[in-house]
Design an enzyme around this catalytic site. Structure first.
Site, PDB file in Angstrom:
ATOM      1  N   GLU A  38     -20.843 -13.184 -14.463  1.00 57.56           N
ATOM      2  CA  GLU A  38     -21.366 -13.341 -13.111  1.00 57.56           C
ATOM      3  C   GLU A  38     -20.247 -13.069 -12.114  1.00 57.56           C
ATOM      4  O   GLU A  38     -19.077 -13.298 -12.402  1.00 57.56           O
ATOM      5  CB  GLU A  38     -21.923 -14.753 -12.882  1.00 57.56           C
ATOM      6  CG  GLU A  38     -23.296 -14.955 -13.449  1.00 57.56           C
ATOM      7  CD  GLU A  38     -24.006 -16.197 -12.907  1.00 57.56           C
ATOM      8  OE1 GLU A  38     -23.586 -16.755 -11.871  1.00 57.56           O
ATOM      9  OE2 GLU A  38     -24.996 -16.600 -13.530  1.00 57.56           O
ATOM     10  N   HIS A 100     -24.278 -13.982  -5.292  1.00 54.02           N
ATOM     11  CA  HIS A 100     -23.778 -13.957  -6.668  1.00 54.02           C
ATOM     12  C   HIS A 100     -24.766 -13.187  -7.543  1.00 54.02           C
ATOM     13  O   HIS A 100     -25.861 -12.847  -7.096  1.00 54.02           O
ATOM     14  CB  HIS A 100     -23.503 -15.367  -7.204  1.00 54.02           C
ATOM     15  CG  HIS A 100     -24.702 -16.193  -7.483  1.00 54.02           C
ATOM     16  ND1 HIS A 100     -25.398 -16.860  -6.490  1.00 54.02           N
ATOM     17  CD2 HIS A 100     -25.344 -16.475  -8.640  1.00 54.02           C
ATOM     18  CE1 HIS A 100     -26.399 -17.537  -7.039  1.00 54.02           C
ATOM     19  NE2 HIS A 100     -26.394 -17.307  -8.351  1.00 54.02           N
ATOM     20  N   HIS A 102     -26.939 -12.562 -11.293  1.00 50.99           N
ATOM     21  CA  HIS A 102     -27.587 -13.182 -12.442  1.00 50.99           C
ATOM     22  C   HIS A 102     -27.894 -12.083 -13.457  1.00 50.99           C
ATOM     23  O   HIS A 102     -28.233 -10.965 -13.055  1.00 50.99           O
ATOM     24  CB  HIS A 102     -28.910 -13.839 -12.043  1.00 50.99           C
ATOM     25  CG  HIS A 102     -28.796 -15.234 -11.546  1.00 50.99           C
ATOM     26  ND1 HIS A 102     -29.885 -16.051 -11.380  1.00 50.99           N
ATOM     27  CD2 HIS A 102     -27.721 -15.981 -11.152  1.00 50.99           C
ATOM     28  CE1 HIS A 102     -29.503 -17.228 -10.922  1.00 50.99           C
ATOM     29  NE2 HIS A 102     -28.194 -17.203 -10.762  1.00 50.99           N
ATOM     30  N   ASP A 113     -27.813 -23.539  -8.374  1.00 52.24           N
ATOM     31  CA  ASP A 113     -27.723 -22.714  -7.164  1.00 52.24           C
ATOM     32  C   ASP A 113     -28.194 -23.512  -5.946  1.00 52.24           C
ATOM     33  O   ASP A 113     -27.493 -23.603  -4.941  1.00 52.24           O
ATOM     34  CB  ASP A 113     -28.567 -21.437  -7.291  1.00 52.24           C
ATOM     35  CG  ASP A 113     -28.018 -20.460  -8.301  1.00 52.24           C
ATOM     36  OD1 ASP A 113     -26.800 -20.434  -8.538  1.00 52.24           O
ATOM     37  OD2 ASP A 113     -28.835 -19.697  -8.864  1.00 52.24           O
TER      38      ASP A 113
END
Length: 155
Positions: A38, A100, A102, A113
């Protein structure tokens, strides 16, 4: 996800525009391989009335902790990038939120999150949160304590 700018709208018709340079950076960090970790950073841009334009992002670097299913944005370079953008833009570009990745085709936020995002406040302004998936983006705006999913405007 194409290389052009992408526009999203909220339920009131307010727009969030992600400029093409940012879209290209998102594509660079997509978790397309089983070994890709990630990635995360901050969103930088301008508030133009009720609309938001994301013109830049910070990217993973020294100090960040990244694994396949988790990322912890610890590097000081993220704040440094926000500060530099603010100064270079004559105080028009600001921190807007976070992004971010995934490892999912159609990404969805996890409970972790939501927990980390709930702690983010920007002087009575809405924050933007983006998850970069393998095929699409998940984009939401935080209004006080609620998260409103945005809809992509297909061009």
């Amino acid at each position: 996800m194409n290389n052009n700018e992408i526009t999203f709208k909220d339920k009131y018709g307010n727009l969030v525009v992600i400029m093409s340079d940012v879209v290209q950076l998102f594509k660079k960090y997509q978790q397309l391989l089983p070994t890709t970790s990630e990635s995360a950073g901050v969103l930088i841009g301008e508030r133009r009335g009720k609309h938001i334009v994301i013109t830049d992002i910070s990217v993973p670097g020294k100090g960040d902790i990244c694994s396949r299913y988790q990322v912890d944005r610890k590097g000081v370079h993220h704040q440094k990038k926000v500060n530099e953008s603010f100064i270079k833009s004559n105080k028009t570009k600001h921190y807007l939120g976070e992004w971010h990745t995934h490892p999912e085709k159609q990404p969805n936020p996890s409970a972790l999150d939501y927990k980390s995002w709930s702690k983010i406040h920007i002087n009575n302004e809405n924050a933007i949160f983006i998850i970069v998936g393998q095929h699409s983006l998940w984009v939401a705006i935080k209004n006080h304590s609620t998260f409103d999913l945005l809809t992509e405007i297909v061009q």
